[in-house]
Design a protein around this motif. Structure first.
Motif, PDB file in Angstrom:
ATOM      1  N   PHE A 186     120.046  -4.865  61.864  1.00 54.78           N
ATOM      2  CA  PHE A 186     121.092  -4.755  62.875  1.00 54.78           C
ATOM      3  C   PHE A 186     120.633  -3.783  63.958  1.00 54.78           C
ATOM      4  CE2 PHE A 186     123.464  -6.036  59.100  1.00 54.78           C
ATOM      5  CZ  PHE A 186     124.218  -7.081  59.610  1.00 54.78           C
ATOM      6  N   ALA A 187     120.806  -4.182  65.213  1.00 58.36           N
ATOM      7  CA  ALA A 187     120.352  -3.343  66.317  1.00 58.36           C
ATOM      8  C   ALA A 187     121.045  -3.742  67.608  1.00 58.36           C
ATOM      9  CB  ALA A 187     118.837  -3.457  66.501  1.00 58.36           C
ATOM     10  N   LEU A 188     121.026  -2.822  68.531  1.00 52.31           N
ATOM     11  CA  LEU A 188     121.306  -3.109  69.937  1.00 52.31           C
ATOM     12  C   LEU A 188     120.000  -2.926  70.688  1.00 52.31           C
ATOM     13  CD1 LEU A 188     124.740  -1.338  70.360  1.00 52.31           C
ATOM     14  CD2 LEU A 188     124.295  -3.727  70.968  1.00 52.31           C
ATOM     15  N   LEU A 189     119.647  -3.889  71.541  1.00 44.33           N
ATOM     16  CA  LEU A 189     118.372  -3.858  72.244  1.00 44.33           C
ATOM     17  C   LEU A 189     118.576  -4.068  73.739  1.00 44.33           C
ATOM     18  CD1 LEU A 189     116.197  -6.151  69.920  1.00 44.33           C
ATOM     19  CD2 LEU A 189     116.382  -3.665  69.855  1.00 44.33           C
ATOM     20  N   ARG A 190     117.652  -3.502  74.511  1.00 48.82           N
ATOM     21  CA  ARG A 190     117.568  -3.807  75.943  1.00 48.82           C
ATOM     22  C   ARG A 190     116.441  -4.807  76.176  1.00 48.82           C
ATOM     23  NH1 ARG A 190     120.596  -0.091  78.921  1.00 48.82           N
ATOM     24  NH2 ARG A 190     120.937   1.903  77.846  1.00 48.82           N
ATOM     25  N   ALA A 191     116.661  -5.717  77.101  1.00 47.42           N
ATOM     26  CA  ALA A 191     115.604  -6.661  77.465  1.00 47.42           C
ATOM     27  C   ALA A 191     114.365  -5.930  77.974  1.00 47.42           C
ATOM     28  CB  ALA A 191     116.126  -7.624  78.529  1.00 47.42           C
ATOM     29  N   GLN A 192     114.543  -4.741  78.500  1.00 45.39           N
ATOM     30  CA  GLN A 192     113.434  -3.933  79.015  1.00 45.39           C
ATOM     31  C   GLN A 192     112.373  -3.675  77.945  1.00 45.39           C
ATOM     32  OE1 GLN A 192     114.827  -0.209  80.587  1.00 45.39           O
ATOM     33  NE2 GLN A 192     112.758   0.607  80.918  1.00 45.39           N
ATOM     34  N   LEU A 193     112.777  -3.680  76.655  1.00 48.02           N
ATOM     35  CA  LEU A 193     111.824  -3.460  75.571  1.00 48.02           C
ATOM     36  C   LEU A 193     110.785  -4.571  75.498  1.00 48.02           C
ATOM     37  CD1 LEU A 193     111.050  -1.776  73.023  1.00 48.02           C
ATOM     38  CD2 LEU A 193     112.658  -3.205  71.731  1.00 48.02           C
TER      39      LEU A 193
END
Length: 255
Positions: A186-193
């Protein structure tokens, strides 16, 4: 910003350790307490008010899209019916194989936007909530990812990452004695990664590059760009037939 963001559920893997069950049924469709594993994640996303999810598929992926179709619309507690829209990123049709975690996310990125939830379709965590407050806190930070970590299960005693006192995930050296925890998926991610300098895959992954998410997370951790917290609810990596049987022998989870 809006209280919720899209989500991506990872469901493309072959499930080698789950054979022979996964020879004819994709692992995310194997049932835990009467429901397919993937159903539990969709149910939680829908309850949290998430409006759109992308599911990546490869091995026996047509079974997944046939089962769930393009929406998931259980009754909401307030009596309204707000369907969760489902889209698919079919890696087998595009490339003949699964693209691993980061490769699959990069492929689906045009359908997700700048910030999104992530979870695997083969973990059982009936208590996990995709809370909008977590989205808002993450959006206000400068982190590229926020991870939920769990105590190490018996099959993974060394865990994955450390956790600092100020809430940063740590890419610890192999000989570091500090405590480690297991990444729950489970995570929250930014497209920037998924762009330089963290990732070299072109937008949308047109070449079908296969890359694990771990490498990207480690680079970001080394630059103090990944936050984390411990998750204390029920969680299980449903990786083998024996573990699946153990879960089905437990008392039923709350719907």
């Amino acid at each position: 910003m809006a209280g919720q963001v899209p989500a991506m559920l990872l469901a493309a893997g072959r499930g080698e350790r789950m054979r022979p069950l996964s020879d004819t049924t994709p692992k995310p469709l194997l049932q835990v307490q009467g429901l397919p594993l993937l159903h539990w994640q969709l149910q939680a996303l829908h309850a949290a008010g998430v409006g759109r999810v992308v599911i990546n598929t490869a091995w026996l992926g047509a079974q997944i899209s046939a089962h769930f179709s393009n929406s998931f619309g259980l009754q909401c507690p307030d009596g309204e019916r707000r369907p969760l829209s489902i889209a698919y990123s079919d890696e087998a049709a595009d490339f003949g194989r699964a693209l691993e975690t980061a490769g699959g996310i990069a492929r689906a990125l045009p359908q997700l936007g700048p910030l999104f939830w992530l979870a695997a379709g083969d973990v059982f965590a009936p208590d996990f909530g995709f809370h909008s407050a977590a989205v808002q806190a993450f959006a206000a930070s400068e982190h590229l990812a926020h991870l939920w970590l769990v105590p190490n299960p018996a099959n993974k005693p060394r865990g994955d990452f450390g956790l600092s006192v100020d809430g940063l995930a740590l890419n610890l050296p192999a000989d570091d004695p500090a405590p480690r925890y297991t990444y729950s998926t489970f995570a929250l991610l930014r497209a920037q990664l998924f762009a330089p300098p963290w990732c070299d895959i072109p937008a949308g992954n047109p070449g079908g590059v296969r890359t694990p998410l771990l490498q990207l997370l480690q680079r970001a951790m080394d630059n103090r760009r990944v936050s984390a917290q411990l998750y204390g609810g029920h969680w299980a990596d449903v990786g083998t037939p024996a573990r699946l049987a153990e879960l089905n022998a437990l008392s039923p989870a709350l719907p």
